[in-house]
Design an enzyme around this catalytic site. Sequence first.
Site, PDB file in Angstrom:
ATOM      1  N   ASP B 138       0.845  -1.184   0.000  1.00  0.00           N
ATOM      2  CA  ASP B 138       0.000   0.000   0.000  1.00  0.00           C
ATOM      3  C   ASP B 138       0.888   1.245   0.000  1.00  0.00           C
ATOM      4  OD1 ASP B 138      -2.490   1.183  -0.074  1.00  0.00           O
ATOM      5  OD2 ASP B 138      -2.602   1.392   2.106  1.00  0.00           O
ATOM      6  N   TYR B 140       1.212   5.669  -0.638  1.00  0.00           N
ATOM      7  CA  TYR B 140       0.759   6.865   0.090  1.00  0.00           C
ATOM      8  C   TYR B 140       0.980   8.006  -0.894  1.00  0.00           C
ATOM      9  CZ  TYR B 140       0.761   9.664   4.553  1.00  0.00           C
ATOM     10  OH  TYR B 140       0.499  10.503   5.607  1.00  0.00           O
ATOM     11  N   HIS B 145      -3.756  13.868   0.260  1.00  0.00           N
ATOM     12  CA  HIS B 145      -4.042  12.996   1.405  1.00  0.00           C
ATOM     13  C   HIS B 145      -2.923  13.091   2.440  1.00  0.00           C
ATOM     14  CE1 HIS B 145      -5.098   9.522   3.835  1.00  0.00           C
ATOM     15  NE2 HIS B 145      -3.952   8.948   3.536  1.00  0.00           N
ATOM     16  N   ARG B 154       0.346  16.359  12.766  1.00  0.00           N
ATOM     17  CA  ARG B 154       1.512  17.173  13.121  1.00  0.00           C
ATOM     18  C   ARG B 154       1.069  18.639  13.069  1.00  0.00           C
ATOM     19  NH1 ARG B 154       3.683  13.041  10.218  1.00  0.00           N
ATOM     20  NH2 ARG B 154       3.405  14.223   8.306  1.00  0.00           N
ATOM     21  N   GLU B 211     -10.759   3.751   2.882  1.00  0.00           N
ATOM     22  CA  GLU B 211      -9.824   4.560   2.102  1.00  0.00           C
ATOM     23  C   GLU B 211     -10.073   4.258   0.632  1.00  0.00           C
ATOM     24  OE1 GLU B 211      -5.727   4.067   3.390  1.00  0.00           O
ATOM     25  OE2 GLU B 211      -6.025   5.592   4.947  1.00  0.00           O
ATOM     26  N   GLU B 213      -9.007   3.977  -2.925  1.00  0.00           N
ATOM     27  CA  GLU B 213      -7.714   3.814  -3.592  1.00  0.00           C
ATOM     28  C   GLU B 213      -7.896   3.179  -4.966  1.00  0.00           C
ATOM     29  OE1 GLU B 213      -4.565   2.069  -1.342  1.00  0.00           O
ATOM     30  OE2 GLU B 213      -5.247   2.913   0.586  1.00  0.00           O
ATOM     31  N   ASP B 245      -9.098   0.302   1.323  1.00  0.00           N
ATOM     32  CA  ASP B 245      -8.162  -0.109   2.374  1.00  0.00           C
ATOM     33  C   ASP B 245      -8.770   0.254   3.724  1.00  0.00           C
ATOM     34  OD1 ASP B 245      -5.773  -0.836   3.661  1.00  0.00           O
ATOM     35  OD2 ASP B 245      -5.053   1.229   3.584  1.00  0.00           O
ATOM     36  N   ARG B 249      -8.619   3.784  12.698  1.00  0.00           N
ATOM     37  CA  ARG B 249      -7.731   4.915  13.008  1.00  0.00           C
ATOM     38  C   ARG B 249      -7.251   4.921  14.450  1.00  0.00           C
ATOM     39  NH1 ARG B 249      -6.385   6.049   7.951  1.00  0.00           N
ATOM     40  NH2 ARG B 249      -8.216   6.506   6.664  1.00  0.00           N
ATOM     41  N   GLN B 252      -4.649   2.282  14.823  1.00  0.00           N
ATOM     42  CA  GLN B 252      -3.475   2.723  14.064  1.00  0.00           C
ATOM     43  C   GLN B 252      -2.622   3.714  14.847  1.00  0.00           C
ATOM     44  OE1 GLN B 252      -4.600   4.255  10.213  1.00  0.00           O
ATOM     45  NE2 GLN B 252      -2.517   4.767   9.610  1.00  0.00           N
ATOM     46  N   TYR B 256       1.329   2.419  15.453  1.00  0.00           N
ATOM     47  CA  TYR B 256       2.098   2.542  14.208  1.00  0.00           C
ATOM     48  C   TYR B 256       3.531   3.006  14.367  1.00  0.00           C
ATOM     49  CZ  TYR B 256       2.220   7.619  13.434  1.00  0.00           C
ATOM     50  OH  TYR B 256       2.492   8.950  13.519  1.00  0.00           O
ATOM     51  N   LYS B 265      -4.775  -2.158   9.691  1.00  0.00           N
ATOM     52  CA  LYS B 265      -5.102  -2.215   8.277  1.00  0.00           C
ATOM     53  C   LYS B 265      -5.060  -3.645   7.742  1.00  0.00           C
ATOM     54  CE  LYS B 265      -3.671   2.469   7.005  1.00  0.00           C
ATOM     55  NZ  LYS B 265      -4.473   2.835   5.828  1.00  0.00           N
ATOM     56  N   THR B 269      -9.187  -5.732   3.089  1.00  0.00           N
ATOM     57  CA  THR B 269      -8.957  -4.818   1.973  1.00  0.00           C
ATOM     58  C   THR B 269      -9.841  -5.316   0.840  1.00  0.00           C
ATOM     59  OG1 THR B 269      -6.655  -4.511   2.660  1.00  0.00           O
ATOM     60  CG2 THR B 269      -7.225  -3.877   0.393  1.00  0.00           C
ATOM     61  N   THR B 361      -4.832   6.423  -0.222  1.00  0.00           N
ATOM     62  CA  THR B 361      -6.059   7.210  -0.329  1.00  0.00           C
ATOM     63  C   THR B 361      -5.904   8.318  -1.363  1.00  0.00           C
ATOM     64  OG1 THR B 361      -6.384   6.847   2.018  1.00  0.00           O
ATOM     65  CG2 THR B 361      -7.735   8.553   0.986  1.00  0.00           C
ATOM     66  N   GLU B 375     -10.430  12.315   6.722  1.00  0.00           N
ATOM     67  CA  GLU B 375     -10.250  13.647   6.144  1.00  0.00           C
ATOM     68  C   GLU B 375     -11.587  14.381   6.007  1.00  0.00           C
ATOM     69  OE1 GLU B 375      -7.872  11.329   3.184  1.00  0.00           O
ATOM     70  OE2 GLU B 375      -7.156  13.354   2.697  1.00  0.00           O
TER      71      GLU B 375
END
Lengths: 431, 431
Positions: B138, B140, B145, B154, B211, B213, B245, B249, B252, B256, B265, B269, B361, B375
């Site tokens: 997978d 990114y 995204h 962050r 997600e 994808e 996917d 959250r 995760q 992670y 995850k 899928t 995503t 999101e």
Amino acid sequence: MPDLDETHDPGRKSWVASANAADSDFPIQNLPFGVFSRDTGTPRVCVAIGDQVLDLTFLEELGILTPAGSDRVFHTGTLNPFMALGPEKWTAARRGIARLLDADTPLLRDDARLCEVALVSQADVRMHLPFTVAGYTDFYASREHATNVGSMFRAPDNALLPNWLHIPIGYNGRASTVVVSGTDIRRPLGQLKGPQDDAPHLGPSAKLDFELELGAVVGQPSAMGQPITTAQAEQMMFGYVLLNDWSARDIQVWEYQPLGPFGSKAFGTTISPWIVTRDALAPFRVPTPERVKQLLPYLDEATPGNIDLQLEVDLRPDGAEPVTIAQTNAKYLYYSAAQQLTHHALTGCAMQVGDLLGSGTISGPDPESRGSLLELSWNGRDPVRVGDRTRTFLQDGDSVILRGWCEGEYRIGFGTCEGTILPATRMPSDP
Amino acid sequence: MPDLDETHDPGRKSWVASANAADSDFPIQNLPFGVFSRDTGTPRVCVAIGDQVLDLTFLEELGILTPAGSDRVFHTGTLNPFMALGPEKWTAARRGIARLLDADTPLLRDDARLCEVALVSQADVRMHLPFTVAGYTDFYASREHATNVGSMFRAPDNALLPNWLHIPIGYNGRASTVVVSGTDIRRPLGQLKGPQDDAPHLGPSAKLDFELELGAVVGQPSAMGQPITTAQAEQMMFGYVLLNDWSARDIQVWEYQPLGPFGSKAFGTTISPWIVTRDALAPFRVPTPERVKQLLPYLDEATPGNIDLQLEVDLRPDGAEPVTIAQTNAKYLYYSAAQQLTHHALTGCAMQVGDLLGSGTISGPDPESRGSLLELSWNGRDPVRVGDRTRTFLQDGDSVILRGWCEGEYRIGFGTCEGTILPATRMPSDP
């Protein structure tokens, strides 16, 4: 934990004389499974006994050893069909093989023509990957290793991340590059960026490393959407191999945030050719270390989860003698393989016959018990003495040889897990 | 990029009338590959044409369509043997199938008995996973995204990590839980820990998400230790599917660091049942967005790497009507599938027939073009209106339906990719 039975009798001897030597990795109490071939022949399932292999594919064809009754499970050149039979059949087959090899059993012992086909010297065979790797997952289960890495890249007082003492941390690795001992490993190309560089450049890794690990081989599946208990996880475990998770530290440090290691660990993972069964290891089980924080109940284990398995890393620079550079023990692992597997399935991840779980680098409490050059050389600061040379990371032509054995009233050996570094290739260009 | 040929002729019609409707996902210019079964029958390879499937396993048995000459490739219930033949055979087979279905070709059209077996209504078949997933990776690859997620977790001025504009960031996912559209997804259990909690607890995820994808299906292998070029990567690509996917959250965010997403995850899928071929998508190729920073040359592409593919997410709360909650386009992806594959193989990772590459995503520039509830609801802060209800994350009984189509002189549709959330299970206890 499997019951101890006559297969664990320390007084038992085999008519294969080399199996009775005190320093043999493969006495009659071991009987690890593998896949071999002769010359250009097709791969066949076997066990190791002394310095020989016993051809189980042949014995199944003859009807001498038939773990699946009238069905065949040893004819595909991989152990997956046998593993799919489940733990009762594993135990029964092991007992049957031990009986065939017992000093008092004449069936093969006294039949020279049969033995000529069924028994082959290990010196004359090529070993293959013993099973088709369904998925490869790599854990991070050594507290000492995680602490060393955290100390180097963060700070000693903040070495373990907050989740580490609660979760057997792991990530999905790449199954397509799991190879058997003896396969050469090519130094990887990758994106590299030093702390002072404005932008990355493409080049061969200059920080190529090994990781000494124990690999757990999952022999039974679990259903999607269905968690399992640690007792179920223990029953699903077919056996164990030595595992070297080759790592490119400079590629890793630039790529790994925020989704974890990727290409830096995808270019090769070497396993030893012999799967030492859970049954054979039963006398050597020990509990995991004392818990620093209480685990959630789903990770509790009713039986000792670890293995008292001595481990050793030799480094052989091109053309030189091998030198032992690390000695440790799998008993230091904070999380057992059954705990890893239980956590793996917790969210409903379906486990498959042939899944391989790497323990993560096994480091112990002493500087000599660190299972990677990253730790042994403290990221290159302290070169490691290798005979009359030194190493911070691996050079082209270097061979890394892992060994492992349990020692008690007899020795249960894992054989060796070896790989040699080839120079990097160039990027291809389009025609 | 494949050449345009008669299979891309917008004037071409099929004798299967439903394929000629302007709103059909599956005109004669598409011909996506899949695997179906009737009642309790075994899985068979097919293409979609209008509202029918054409049974390629049957046509191969009859000798009407034989992509591998005297060998059979459509008899295993999976597309892997056909994919292994390589791009020239893929193109030739597609041309042959288009000829069979062409309005002017009488062979099947005028043979009612043949048609009765070869052609089955999609309403009467069950679709299966179209290929055996060798590895699932997978990526990114959507800048929007990655920026959204980075802004949330962050800070907006530090949203993209320094490596993101240089590396198609990805991680290895879990192949064992890739399932075909229509498979229910069980809400996962996992370790959960709020920012104020002293310790984690075990429970069902309360932040279950989808997600949106695009999945790229790798049809050709590469050798261990051997990088590939973007042109080679493009040739290795068999086709594309829609991919959801599913992500937990809250699990995760606790698990992670530092090795990436794992159980959060790994519980499911979902992919759409039809692999839309690279050939069929040739007229809809567009370049990737302008580079913010120059890429290293190994990622340069000589031909347009992206696909102008419109994408849509419907959410159907239990018992209610579906509501479209997001609309975006695969052309926004910053890294193409060929760039992802090239980077995947860079360190020497062997790629396999049947590898599946998720794009990550796909979000676009507008708030409505965000491809996840994380999101769309900004991590739960802004509930999303779904008809007369709202959602921050998915509830039990919710169905998520992905759709995708290219629109030009004709429509190349991907069908739907759907899954429904089942309530969490309990932890098993040992007997």
